[in-house]
Design a protein around this motif. Structure first.
Motif, PDB file in Angstrom:
ATOM      1  N   TRP A   1       0.823  -1.210   0.000  1.00 12.18           N
ATOM      2  CA  TRP A   1       0.000   0.000   0.000  1.00 12.18           C
ATOM      3  C   TRP A   1       0.856   1.260   0.000  1.00 12.18           C
ATOM      4  N   ARG A   2       2.012   1.182   0.652  1.00  7.82           N
ATOM      5  CA  ARG A   2       2.920   2.336   0.587  1.00  7.82           C
ATOM      6  C   ARG A   2       3.501   2.489  -0.816  1.00  7.82           C
ATOM      7  N   ALA A   3       3.778   1.360  -1.462  1.00  3.00           N
ATOM      8  CA  ALA A   3       4.239   1.416  -2.853  1.00  3.00           C
ATOM      9  C   ALA A   3       3.161   2.013  -3.746  1.00  3.00           C
ATOM     10  N   LEU A   4       1.910   1.647  -3.478  1.00  5.34           N
ATOM     11  CA  LEU A   4       0.808   2.242  -4.238  1.00  5.34           C
ATOM     12  C   LEU A   4       0.768   3.753  -4.033  1.00  5.34           C
ATOM     13  N   GLY A   5       1.030   4.202  -2.802  1.00  8.42           N
ATOM     14  CA  GLY A   5       1.069   5.643  -2.542  1.00  8.42           C
ATOM     15  C   GLY A   5       2.106   6.354  -3.394  1.00  8.42           C
ATOM     16  N   VAL A   6       3.257   5.720  -3.600  1.00 11.76           N
ATOM     17  CA  VAL A   6       4.286   6.300  -4.473  1.00 11.76           C
ATOM     18  C   VAL A   6       3.755   6.427  -5.901  1.00 11.76           C
ATOM     19  N   CYS A   7       3.124   5.359  -6.389  1.00  9.13           N
ATOM     20  CA  CYS A   7       2.586   5.370  -7.753  1.00  9.13           C
ATOM     21  C   CYS A   7       1.531   6.452  -7.916  1.00  9.13           C
ATOM     22  N   LEU A   8       0.648   6.572  -6.937  1.00 11.95           N
ATOM     23  CA  LEU A   8      -0.432   7.560  -7.034  1.00 11.95           C
ATOM     24  C   LEU A   8       0.111   8.984  -6.943  1.00 11.95           C
ATOM     25  N   THR A   9       1.161   9.187  -6.154  1.00 19.57           N
ATOM     26  CA  THR A   9       1.763  10.522  -6.064  1.00 19.57           C
ATOM     27  C   THR A   9       2.349  10.937  -7.406  1.00 19.57           C
TER      28      THR A   9
ATOM     29  N   LEU B   1       7.534  19.052 -24.056  1.00 18.17           N
ATOM     30  CA  LEU B   1       7.381  17.807 -24.805  1.00 18.17           C
ATOM     31  C   LEU B   1       8.066  16.645 -24.081  1.00 18.17           C
ATOM     32  N   ILE B   2       9.271  16.899 -23.560  1.00 20.73           N
ATOM     33  CA  ILE B   2       9.992  15.861 -22.816  1.00 20.73           C
ATOM     34  C   ILE B   2       9.219  15.490 -21.552  1.00 20.73           C
ATOM     35  N   GLN B   3       8.686  16.492 -20.885  1.00 17.08           N
ATOM     36  CA  GLN B   3       7.906  16.254 -19.669  1.00 17.08           C
ATOM     37  C   GLN B   3       6.674  15.397 -19.971  1.00 17.08           C
ATOM     38  N   GLY B   4       6.006  15.682 -21.078  1.00 13.15           N
ATOM     39  CA  GLY B   4       4.830  14.904 -21.450  1.00 13.15           C
ATOM     40  C   GLY B   4       5.174  13.457 -21.763  1.00 13.15           C
ATOM     41  N   ALA B   5       6.276  13.235 -22.487  1.00 11.97           N
ATOM     42  CA  ALA B   5       6.693  11.865 -22.796  1.00 11.97           C
ATOM     43  C   ALA B   5       7.036  11.100 -21.522  1.00 11.97           C
ATOM     44  N   ALA B   6       7.676  11.775 -20.563  1.00  7.93           N
ATOM     45  CA  ALA B   6       8.009  11.128 -19.291  1.00  7.93           C
ATOM     46  C   ALA B   6       6.745  10.778 -18.509  1.00  7.93           C
ATOM     47  N   ALA B   7       5.751  11.653 -18.545  1.00  9.31           N
ATOM     48  CA  ALA B   7       4.473  11.352 -17.889  1.00  9.31           C
ATOM     49  C   ALA B   7       3.818  10.138 -18.527  1.00  9.31           C
ATOM     50  N   GLY B   8       3.935  10.031 -19.852  1.00  9.33           N
ATOM     51  CA  GLY B   8       3.418   8.861 -20.547  1.00  9.33           C
ATOM     52  C   GLY B   8       4.174   7.594 -20.210  1.00  9.33           C
ATOM     53  N   MET B   9       5.418   7.716 -19.781  1.00 10.29           N
ATOM     54  CA  MET B   9       6.190   6.561 -19.321  1.00 10.29           C
ATOM     55  C   MET B   9       5.698   6.088 -17.957  1.00 10.29           C
ATOM     56  N   VAL B  10       5.331   7.023 -17.096  1.00 15.23           N
ATOM     57  CA  VAL B  10       4.927   6.695 -15.724  1.00 15.23           C
ATOM     58  C   VAL B  10       3.541   6.057 -15.675  1.00 15.23           C
ATOM     59  N   ALA B  11       2.596   6.609 -16.430  1.00 11.31           N
ATOM     60  CA  ALA B  11       1.182   6.258 -16.262  1.00 11.31           C
ATOM     61  C   ALA B  11       0.871   4.767 -16.419  1.00 11.31           C
ATOM     62  N   PRO B  12       1.299   4.093 -17.493  1.00  7.63           N
ATOM     63  CA  PRO B  12       0.919   2.676 -17.626  1.00  7.63           C
ATOM     64  C   PRO B  12       1.595   1.767 -16.612  1.00  7.63           C
ATOM     65  N   GLN B  13       2.730   2.199 -16.057  1.00  3.15           N
ATOM     66  CA  GLN B  13       3.378   1.371 -15.044  1.00  3.15           C
ATOM     67  C   GLN B  13       2.524   1.302 -13.777  1.00  3.15           C
ATOM     68  N   THR B  14       1.801   2.379 -13.496  1.00  2.10           N
ATOM     69  CA  THR B  14       0.957   2.400 -12.297  1.00  2.10           C
ATOM     70  C   THR B  14      -0.128   1.337 -12.373  1.00  2.10           C
ATOM     71  N   SER B  15      -0.860   1.300 -13.495  1.00  2.00           N
ATOM     72  CA  SER B  15      -1.915   0.290 -13.624  1.00  2.00           C
ATOM     73  C   SER B  15      -1.318  -1.115 -13.662  1.00  2.00           C
ATOM     74  N   GLY B  16      -0.150  -1.281 -14.289  1.00  2.00           N
ATOM     75  CA  GLY B  16       0.498  -2.578 -14.327  1.00  2.00           C
ATOM     76  C   GLY B  16       0.941  -3.048 -12.946  1.00  2.00           C
ATOM     77  N   LEU B  17       1.489  -2.133 -12.147  1.00  2.00           N
ATOM     78  CA  LEU B  17       1.917  -2.492 -10.794  1.00  2.00           C
ATOM     79  C   LEU B  17       0.728  -2.842  -9.907  1.00  2.00           C
ATOM     80  N   ILE B  18      -0.394  -2.141 -10.090  1.00  2.00           N
ATOM     81  CA  ILE B  18      -1.600  -2.486  -9.335  1.00  2.00           C
ATOM     82  C   ILE B  18      -2.042  -3.903  -9.672  1.00  2.00           C
ATOM     83  N   GLN B  19      -2.007  -4.247 -10.969  1.00  2.00           N
ATOM     84  CA  GLN B  19      -2.371  -5.598 -11.377  1.00  2.00           C
ATOM     85  C   GLN B  19      -1.462  -6.643 -10.720  1.00  2.00           C
ATOM     86  N   GLN B  20      -0.189  -6.321 -10.584  1.00  2.00           N
ATOM     87  CA  GLN B  20       0.755  -7.273 -10.022  1.00  2.00           C
ATOM     88  C   GLN B  20       0.669  -7.368  -8.502  1.00  2.00           C
ATOM     89  N   MET B  21       0.430  -6.255  -7.837  1.00  2.00           N
ATOM     90  CA  MET B  21       0.498  -6.231  -6.379  1.00  2.00           C
ATOM     91  C   MET B  21      -0.798  -6.648  -5.695  1.00  2.00           C
TER      92      MET B  21
END
Length: 497
Positions: free
Chosen positions: A18-26, A115-135
């Protein structure tokens, strides 16, 4: 002799999840916040940096474009190489790009870093849903997605308020810089916590799966051709821009053919097309696309109207939509608890609430003087916000619940790409309706009403999809109602419908 009994405690691994989830949500919060927080900072960029209208447009639309283009490839990369590494890399780049945006010496540099910031945000977002599926599994997964839904709703709605507070505190000249600097302490703390808390799930690289560069190129160009005329609708005059839409459709068709070929040859595709054989995934993605086309446009037209027509400050305009954000958080938490029991029925209720709330705002705008709109819209904002939370969180859970964990990142990327395309399309359509009415010298109140009614139209499309699916499932369950196993089958169906 006295015996003392220790209180049972949760395993450390459970608390760690749940603390790891907090990191992802932040991290998800600050990346989604940046889709809307800059809208109220555009006048400050013009005043303090000399940003032209074109540069301001690219500060907003460039982020959305890069975000949308990165989602699916980043999700697939996380599936293959590990979601922890991909998440931390994306968060680090996002934080550094935020600092670079705040330090930008010219509009051109600001657009590049954005543009770089947006691409980095796109890198973060799908990992969050994937980590939720795994955890998480079962009810815990629904609760986790409920919290994610809260973050999605609140971050989008609270952006104008946060931007208004920063501009009001720092001043017009440098306020826009602090809109980006505010990400730095949050990003650094989240990165440090992520290094310690995020689990080290292995990727699929051991199976020698290869990345699909041709698939990335076809999908990226197709999404770009679809989104570019939508996000630049107000800046690109003339009808020639709409010729990109059929080009985008053609490229996405070629992408589909290529991915099927990859599957037939036994190669790992960028997107596993078998995902679309899952009714829950296909329908949920369509509902999400339609809903975001209506949902995000509300804040767009409300911000324009309140500041340009009603004379509200950026801060006052942000406070006006705050009830929606708070109610959305409450609704998402509630939806996360109830989705496993009620399934798609909950999405129908949520979409109905959003439509009712928006119609209430239309009525208020028609009947109440401009100077009193802030107070008069509180109740319909709360109704719409509750509905939004009850929609986003359960729909995300239902859409991803049957997706194999090994494809969770790519599936999350597809879902969120649809959200970004839907948002761009909705803003383009609703913005055209709003500005066209103003161009014909119509009253601003009527322009806002027409814009909001157009948003309601998108919401109703999503509602029709949800109702049709609910009716289909009800009919399918009816013949089995008399069987001894009917009760358990209905319960199972409600948990995954």
């Amino acid at each position: 002799m006295t015996t003392t009994w220790a209180k049972p405690q949760r395993p450390a691994t459970e608390d760690r999840r749940w603390r790891a989830l907090g990191v992802c949500l932040t991290a998800g919060f600050i990346s989604l916040l940046d889709t809307s927080i800059v809208n109220v900072a555009l006048p400050s960029m013009e005043h303090g940096l000399g940003a032209t209208e074109a540069a301001q447009s690219w500060v907003v639309s460039g982020y959305a474009l890069a975000f949308g283009l990165a989602l699916v490839p980043a999700g697939r990369l996380g599936d293959m190489r590990g979601r922890r590494q991909s998440f931390l890399f994306g968060l680090a780049v996002f934080t550094l790009a935020s600092a670079a945006c705040g330090l930008a010496a010219s509009p051109d540099w600001l657009v590049l870093f954005r543009l770089i910031q947006g691409a980095a945000a796109g890198m973060v977002a799908p990992q969050t849903s994937g980590l939720i599926q795994q955890m998480f599994q079962g009810d815990e997964r629904a609760k986790a997605f409920g919290l994610l839904g809260s973050v999605i709703g609140v971050s989008t709605a609270v952006g104008p308020l946060a931007g208004g507070l920063i501009i009001d505190a720092v001043g017009t000249d440098d306020g826009w810089r602090w809109v980006f600097f505010v990400n730095l302490p949050i990003g650094v703390v989240a990165f440090a916590a992520g290094l310690r808390l995020l689990p080290r799930f292995p990727g699929t690289a051991g199976r020698r799966e290869r990345f699909d560069p041709i698939g990335v190129l076809l999908l990226g160009c197709g999404v770009l051709a679809l989104m570019l005329p939508l996000v630049q609708e107000q800046q690109w005059t003339g009808r020639e821009k709409w010729a990109l839409l059929p080009v985008g459709a053609l490229l996405l068709g070629l992408f589909w053919v290529w991915e099927r070929r990859q599957g037939r040859l036994g190669r790992a595709p960028l997107v596993d097309l078998n995902l679309f054989s899952l009714r829950s995934f296909t329908l949920g993605a369509l509902i999400s696309l339609s809903y975001f086309a209506g949902f995000t446009t509300v804040f767009f037209v409300m911000a324009l109207f309140l500041q340009n027509a009603a004379g509200y400050s950026a801060l006052a305009a942000g406070v006006t939509v705050l009830p929606f954000a708070v109610a959305s958080a409450v609704g998402a938490a509630l939806g996360g608890r109830l989705v496993m029991r009620h399934g798609r029925k909950l999405v129908v209720i949520g979409l109905s609430g959003v439509a009712l709330g928006l119609l209430g705002i239309v009525a208020v705008v028609r009947l109440v003087p401009m100077e009193s709109l802030g107070w008069a819209t509180v109740v319909p904002m709360i109704v719409g916000g509750l509905g939004s939370g009850i929609t986003v969180s359960p729909n995300t859970t239902l859409t991803l619940t049957r997706v194999p964990v090994k494809r969770a990142g790519a599936a999350g990327g597809v879902l969120q790409t649809g959200q970004r395309v839907g948002s761009a399309a909705g803003i383009a359509v609703v913005g055209s309706v709003y500005f066209a009415h103003l161009a014909n010298r119509g009253p601003a109140t009527e322009a806002l009403q027409l814009g909001l009614l157009t948003s309601v139209g998108f919401i109703l499309v999503a509602l029709c999809l949800a109702v049709a699916d609910l009716r289909e499932r009800t009919k399918a369950a009816a013949p089995e109602a008399g069987s001894p196993e009917a009760g358990s089958e209905r319960e199972t169906g409600s948990r995954v419908s």
